[in-house]
Design a protein around this motif. Structure first.
Motif, short mmCIF file in Angstrom:
data_model
loop_
_atom_site.label_atom_id
_atom_site.label_comp_id
_atom_site.label_asym_id
_atom_site.label_seq_id
_atom_site.Cartn_x
_atom_site.Cartn_y
_atom_site.Cartn_z
N TYR A 69 10.87 4.61 -12.36
CA TYR A 69 10.36 3.64 -11.54
C TYR A 69 10.15 4.11 -9.77
N GLU A 70 10.90 5.33 -9.35
CA GLU A 70 10.82 5.75 -8.08
C GLU A 70 9.60 6.71 -7.94
N ALA A 71 9.28 7.35 -9.04
CA ALA A 71 8.13 8.14 -9.36
C ALA A 71 6.59 7.35 -9.19
N GLU A 72 6.78 6.26 -10.06
CA GLU A 72 5.86 5.18 -10.02
C GLU A 72 5.43 4.72 -8.72
N LYS A 73 6.75 4.12 -8.03
CA LYS A 73 6.65 3.74 -6.86
C LYS A 73 5.97 4.43 -5.45
N LEU B 187 2.17 4.52 -6.21
CA LEU B 187 1.46 3.66 -5.79
C LEU B 187 1.59 3.25 -4.21
N GLU B 188 2.53 3.69 -3.66
CA GLU B 188 2.44 3.77 -2.06
C GLU B 188 1.43 4.86 -1.58
N ASN B 189 1.58 5.83 -2.17
CA ASN B 189 0.64 6.74 -1.60
C ASN B 189 -0.89 6.28 -1.98
N GLN B 190 -1.02 5.86 -3.05
CA GLN B 190 -2.42 5.32 -3.42
C GLN B 190 -2.94 4.08 -2.49
N PHE B 191 -2.00 3.35 -2.28
CA PHE B 191 -2.43 1.99 -1.29
C PHE B 191 -2.59 2.50 0.12
N ASN B 192 -1.48 3.76 0.66
CA ASN B 192 -1.80 4.32 1.93
C ASN B 192 -3.00 4.79 2.11
N ARG B 193 -3.64 5.43 1.03
CA ARG B 193 -4.76 6.03 1.15
C ARG B 193 -6.04 5.05 0.92
N GLN B 194 -5.68 3.82 0.60
CA GLN B 194 -6.69 2.88 0.47
C GLN B 194 -6.66 2.12 1.87
N LEU B 195 -5.44 2.14 2.44
CA LEU B 195 -5.53 1.42 3.77
C LEU B 195 -6.32 2.38 4.90
N GLU B 196 -5.86 3.82 4.64
CA GLU B 196 -6.57 4.62 5.62
C GLU B 196 -7.86 4.49 5.54
N ALA B 197 -8.52 4.51 4.42
CA ALA B 197 -9.98 4.71 4.00
C ALA B 197 -10.64 3.40 4.65
N ALA B 198 -9.85 2.06 4.45
CA ALA B 198 -10.67 0.98 5.04
C ALA B 198 -10.51 0.76 6.32
N GLU C 273 -8.82 -7.08 13.26
CA GLU C 273 -9.95 -6.75 12.46
C GLU C 273 -9.18 -6.05 11.38
N LYS C 274 -8.25 -4.85 11.92
CA LYS C 274 -7.59 -4.08 11.20
C LYS C 274 -6.49 -4.86 10.27
N ALA C 275 -5.74 -5.70 10.91
CA ALA C 275 -4.83 -6.61 10.24
C ALA C 275 -5.45 -7.44 9.21
N ALA C 276 -6.60 -7.97 9.30
CA ALA C 276 -7.46 -8.90 8.36
C ALA C 276 -7.89 -7.83 7.16
N ILE C 277 -8.24 -6.61 7.42
CA ILE C 277 -8.73 -5.72 6.38
C ILE C 277 -7.25 -5.35 5.58
N GLU C 278 -6.27 -4.94 6.22
CA GLU C 278 -4.99 -4.64 5.64
C GLU C 278 -4.31 -5.54 4.82
N LEU C 279 -4.28 -6.81 5.26
CA LEU C 279 -3.63 -8.08 4.59
C LEU C 279 -3.88 -8.00 3.09
N PRO C 280 -5.17 -8.21 2.50
CA PRO C 280 -5.21 -8.08 0.99
C PRO C 280 -4.76 -6.81 0.36
N ILE C 281 -4.97 -5.61 1.00
CA ILE C 281 -4.63 -4.58 0.54
C ILE C 281 -3.12 -4.72 0.22
N LEU C 282 -2.48 -4.78 1.43
CA LEU C 282 -0.72 -4.80 1.49
C LEU C 282 -0.38 -5.75 0.60
N GLN C 283 -1.00 -7.12 0.35
CA GLN C 283 -0.55 -8.09 -0.72
C GLN C 283 -0.72 -7.51 -1.95
N GLU C 284 -1.99 -6.88 -2.20
CA GLU C 284 -1.87 -6.07 -3.73
C GLU C 284 -0.81 -5.11 -3.93
N GLN C 285 -0.67 -4.29 -2.86
CA GLN C 285 0.53 -3.39 -2.95
C GLN C 285 1.79 -4.04 -3.33
#
Length: 382
Positions: A158-162, A165-176, A223-235
């Motif tokens: 679980y810790e490894a998968e968590k 996932l956090e790294n994956q979404f962090n990269r997605q947030l950074e890219a968006a 604008e940044k918060a609006a973009i991050e909100l769905p990504i953070l929700q998905e995370q």
């Protein structure tokens, strides 16, 4: 002293013969059973005192204790019971002395039987309990250990998968939000630049320019918060999903552990119940056999006397030289010399008996005829 029995005879022998043979061997067998179980109790107490004694010394001590405390009472009990039974069967109880001896033997049988019965019953039961296997206890240590290892494995996954996932979404947030973050950083630097060039003459202009830049920064952050909100929700949903999976696995592992523990306890209880039943049955049977052996000996003694009387078996007592009251110690010490002397005497008697009978001498007249030797003349004897 030697005790010899006459050969059985009479019409009842054909019927009583097999029973006579059985009683002959059954009686000493039950005496051994009774005496040996009595000795088990004596041995258990003696062994605590004999721990430091040499085996070469301990063995004769145990042998002496068995003969004195265990075997002798049962043999004496059998002899006393046999005397009473024989006297009653043969009607040898008319004189006062015989009646006294019968009463004495009859009274003696009581405490000896009580002693043998109680000692045999208690010690036989204790021997069965001591020799039986210990009641098994449920061993759930391996089950608990496996459960802990399974929980640790689930937590590690679980810790490894968590983290993944956090790294994956962090990269997605950074890219968006990369362009927006760059705009925010540029406006912040512009504000710092205006602040560094602030003068008393341009303070108002600087404040106006900074306010406009702050407004842009606020717009960019919105604008940044609006973009991050769905990504953070998905995370959040993804993290919640893997946590739910983790909790489900933990519940399954706990359920398996509970089932395994119940199964182990049930099997152990079943084995314990079987072992307890076997031990209780063996204890009851062995204690009964050991305790009632003394009564069987008494019955066999009575049966033996009855069979002897029915088949006209009588005992003949022969006394020898050593039965006249010589010290038994002297008899034992002199036994080797007596055996050697008897052997020598028997050898001499055997050789003397093997000699041929003597014959009387016979005198015969010999007539010598003419005898001529080579080179001599014939000589005649008249």
């Amino acid at each position: 002293m030697k005790i010899l029995s006459s050969l059985p005879k009479g019409s009842n022998l054909q019927h009583d013969g097999p029973l006579l043979q059985v009683v002959k061997y059954a009686k000493p067998a039950f005496i051994l059973i009774s005496s040996f179980t009595v000795f088990l109790g004596v041995y258990s107490h003696l062994s605590t005192w004999m721990e430091e004694v040499s085996p070469w010394l301990a063995f004769p001590i145990y042998l002496f204790a068995y003969a004195l405390v265990s075997l002798a009472p049962d043999v004496l009990n059998s002899v006393a019971a046999g005397y009473v039974a024989r006297s009653l069967i043969k009607g040898l109880y008319e004189d006062k002395l015989t009646k006294f001896l019968m009463a004495f033997c009859f009274i003696l049988v009581g405490p000896l039987t009580w002693y043998s019965y109680n000692m045999s019953t208690v010690t036989a039961g204790a021997a069965v309990e001591k020799g039986s296997k210990e009641t098994p206890k449920a061993n759930t240590a391996d089950i608990d250990s496996s459960y802990q290892l399974e929980i640790a494995r689930i937590t590690k996954e679980y810790e490894a998968e968590k983290i993944s996932l956090e790294n994956q979404f962090n990269r997605q947030l950074e890219a968006a939000t990369l362009g927006i973050v760059a705009g925010i950083q540029a406006n912040e630097k512009a504000i710092e630049g205006l602040e560094s060039t602030r003068k008393d003459s341009n303070t108002q202009w600087t404040d106006q320019r900074q306010d406009k830049l702050r407004s842009k920064i606020a717009t960019l952050r919105t604008e940044k918060a609006a973009i991050e909100l769905p990504i953070l929700q998905e995370q959040k949903e993804a993290l919640a999903a893997i946590k739910t999976t983790k909790e489900q696995k933990e519940r399954e592992a706990k359920s398996l552990r509970t089932d395994d523990r119940k199964r182990e306890i049930k099997l152990t209880d079943s084995e314990s119940s079987k072992l307890e039943k076997v031990t209780a049955s063996l204890k009851a049977q062995f204690s009964g056999l050991a305790g009632y052996s003394v009564f069987i000996v008494l019955l066999l003694t009575a049966v033996q006397q009855i069979l002897n009387h029915r088949n006209h078996i009588e005992y003949e007592f022969r006394f020898g030289l050593w039965d006249a009251g010589v010290n038994p110690v002297a008899e034992v010490l002199g036994l080797p010399f007596t055996m050697i002397g008897r052997k020598i005497i028997n050898e001499v008697r055997h050789k003397y008996g093997a000699l041929p009978p003597m014959q009387e001498a016979v005198i015969t007249e010999v007539e010598y005829n003419s005898l001529t030797l080579p080179g001599e003349k014939e000589v005649k004897n008249d």
